[in-house]
Scaffold this motif. Structure first.
Motif, PDB file in Angstrom:
ATOM      1  N   UNK A  95      -9.407  29.698  12.066  1.00 50.38           N
ATOM      2  CA  UNK A  95     -10.635  29.775  11.186  1.00 50.38           C
ATOM      3  C   UNK A  95     -10.654  31.076  10.399  1.00 50.38           C
ATOM      4  N   UNK A  96     -11.943  30.982   9.428  1.00 55.98           N
ATOM      5  CA  UNK A  96     -11.937  31.969   8.430  1.00 55.98           C
ATOM      6  C   UNK A  96     -11.840  33.384   8.876  1.00 55.98           C
ATOM      7  N   UNK A  97     -12.563  33.759   9.972  1.00 55.04           N
ATOM      8  CA  UNK A  97     -12.727  34.991  10.934  1.00 55.04           C
ATOM      9  C   UNK A  97     -11.220  35.693  10.965  1.00 55.04           C
ATOM     10  N   UNK A  98     -10.119  35.040  11.298  1.00 59.27           N
ATOM     11  CA  UNK A  98      -8.849  35.550  11.317  1.00 59.27           C
ATOM     12  C   UNK A  98      -8.343  35.923  10.158  1.00 59.27           C
ATOM     13  N   UNK A  99      -8.483  35.321   8.818  1.00 61.06           N
ATOM     14  CA  UNK A  99      -8.245  35.715   7.698  1.00 61.06           C
ATOM     15  C   UNK A  99      -9.060  36.946   7.268  1.00 61.06           C
ATOM     16  N   UNK A 100     -10.263  37.015   7.647  1.00 58.91           N
ATOM     17  CA  UNK A 100     -11.245  38.481   7.517  1.00 58.91           C
ATOM     18  C   UNK A 100     -10.543  39.557   8.195  1.00 58.91           C
ATOM     19  N   UNK A 101     -10.088  39.066   9.407  1.00 55.36           N
ATOM     20  CA  UNK A 101      -9.503  40.311  10.083  1.00 55.36           C
ATOM     21  C   UNK A 101      -7.920  40.721   9.512  1.00 55.36           C
ATOM     22  N   UNK A 102      -7.351  39.633   9.038  1.00 52.61           N
ATOM     23  CA  UNK A 102      -5.950  40.204   8.691  1.00 52.61           C
ATOM     24  C   UNK A 102      -6.191  40.801   7.230  1.00 52.61           C
ATOM     25  N   UNK A 103      -6.744  40.452   6.261  1.00 51.36           N
ATOM     26  CA  UNK A 103      -6.757  40.946   5.080  1.00 51.36           C
ATOM     27  C   UNK A 103      -6.552  42.684   5.129  1.00 51.36           C
ATOM     28  N   UNK A 104      -7.384  43.065   6.090  1.00 53.77           N
ATOM     29  CA  UNK A 104      -7.345  44.666   6.150  1.00 53.77           C
ATOM     30  C   UNK A 104      -5.845  45.104   6.412  1.00 53.77           C
ATOM     31  N   UNK A 105      -5.328  44.624   7.097  1.00 44.35           N
ATOM     32  CA  UNK A 105      -3.805  44.834   7.731  1.00 44.35           C
ATOM     33  C   UNK A 105      -2.903  44.644   6.394  1.00 44.35           C
ATOM     34  N   UNK A 106      -3.398  43.664   5.700  1.00 42.42           N
ATOM     35  CA  UNK A 106      -2.362  43.437   4.357  1.00 42.42           C
ATOM     36  C   UNK A 106      -2.535  44.674   3.527  1.00 42.42           C
TER      37      UNK A 106
END
Length: 377
Positions: free
Chosen positions: A176-187
């Motif tokens: 789901x989109x919440x995973x992308x939301x949490x991934x972007x700060x790591x990127x």
């Protein structure tokens, strides 16, 4: 869908469900300004490309063959990424692709001048590994320890990046989109100093955008904020989201044998026709079937190959199964046709399209001996 009009076995795409998925994806593009590509590794039924190309900007390929299919049958933008390229691959890809993504700086440096010499304005990028993923199944986790997929931050910092125009990461699988939301700060933490130098960022696949419980508002907000923050062109490349819940695999019971429980042998195979059932593994949904013992008649469903483990699972039914009965395996459009095999010489399922508005089944393709013979020598 009138099963009496469907040959067995057969993959059947519902044109209306596919259209609804595409409308959803087009709305995401309109609301965020991003571009969405069809990842052919997940769904490459090219008879549907005239429809899909009305909604999406292009395709992304994992091989020369997929890139050629995208050019010939889809049109639009053709992107390519692979863990490594041969010289032959580069020579065959450069007349085709618009974006070419490398997996390492070694390959980027080795082929950079060769790509430039093609005379085409090919935008080169590199896949990076932000070392963050929430994928729980290791075989599908691109950021698992010792992953071969993508360059680490310390491998590309302070290196020669001249000619590199994009960063690509892929960290998700059916999420789901919440995973992308949490991934972007790591990127951003790992690669934020490189983003200003780039023209585009590709957020990869694994976005389950057309799933019923998917948070589209979260996706749109996340992608739009990221795009506005950095001022870069943004790509998404889902494969599964395009074809999710659009297709079924129609199968038939051939025989019933007994070994401590009734075993129905079907005209399809888990290993040959729906390999993720064994690889992931998972238990596919069958229309009208239930968990074992829920209904009065429980069967083990077995495949047609000689592999002892070619077993789909145990299911219960309200009535006894008989040879000739048809079963409908749900959500069988993605990662089936693109992964199936002719193991044992078992015939590949036919491919068809159900057109609900016309109440009509269109048989697109049947397979036979020549398809088995011609891939061998």
């Amino acid at each position: 869908m009138d099963l009496s009009r469907i040959p067995s076995p057969c993959y059947v795409i519902d044109e209306e469900v596919l259209t609804q998925n595409l409308i959803t994806l087009r709305k995401v593009q309109e609301d965020t300004g991003c571009k969405i590509l069809l990842a052919l590794k997940g769904f490459a039924m090219w008879s549907t490309f005239p429809l899909i190309s009305k909604y999406l900007v292009g395709i992304t390929a994992s091989s020369v063959a997929e890139a050629m299919l995208g050019r010939d049958e889809f049109g639009g933008e053709v992107h390519a990424y692979a863990p490594a390229y041969s010289e032959r691959d580069i020579d065959e890809l450069t007349p085709i692709v618009h974006h070419l993504v490398f997996n390492s700086l070694n390959q980027f440096h080795h082929y950079r001048d060769r790509v430039r010499a093609s005379g085409r304005n090919i935008s080169m990028g590199i896949r990076v590994n932000p070392e963050y993923s929430e994928v729980e199944t290791d075989i599908y986790n691109p950021c698992a320890p010792c992953s071969r997929l993508g360059a680490l931050a310390d491998q590309i910092k302070s290196q020669d990046l001249h000619g590199l125009e994009g960063l690509h990461f892929h960290t998700m699988c059916e999420q789901n989109a919440d995973v992308l939301e949490r991934t972007l700060p790591h990127f951003e933490e790992k690669f934020g100093d490189l983003i200003p130098q780039m023209k585009w960022i590709n957020l990869g696949g694994g976005h389950h955008i057309t799933r019923e419980d998917y948070d589209i508002d979260c996706l749109c907000r996340t992608v739009k904020n990221f795009r506005e923050k950095w001022g870069k062109e943004i790509y998404l490349e889902p494969g599964e989201a395009i074809a999710l819940n659009t297709g079924v695999l129609v199968a038939s019971v051939l025989d019933i044998v007994q070994n401590k429980l009734p075993i129905a042998i079907l005209d399809v195979s888990a290993t040959a026709h729906m390999p993720d059932v064994l690889e992931m593994p998972y238990r596919p949904v069958i229309t009208g079937a239930h968990e074992p013992a829920v209904k009065s008649c429980t069967y083990r469903l077995g495949g047609l190959t000689c592999l002892a483990g070619d077993v789909i699972g145990d299911y219960s039914f309200g009535e006894p199964l008989q040879p000739g009965d048809k079963l409908v395996f749900e959500d069988m459009a993605h990662y089936t046709m693109v992964k199936n095999t002719t193991f044992n010489g078992v015939r590949l399922p036919s491919i068809g399209i159900w057109k609900p508005r016309e109440n009509r089944f269109h048989l697109v393709r049947e397979f036979g001996y020549e398809d088995y013979r011609d891939r061998l020598s």
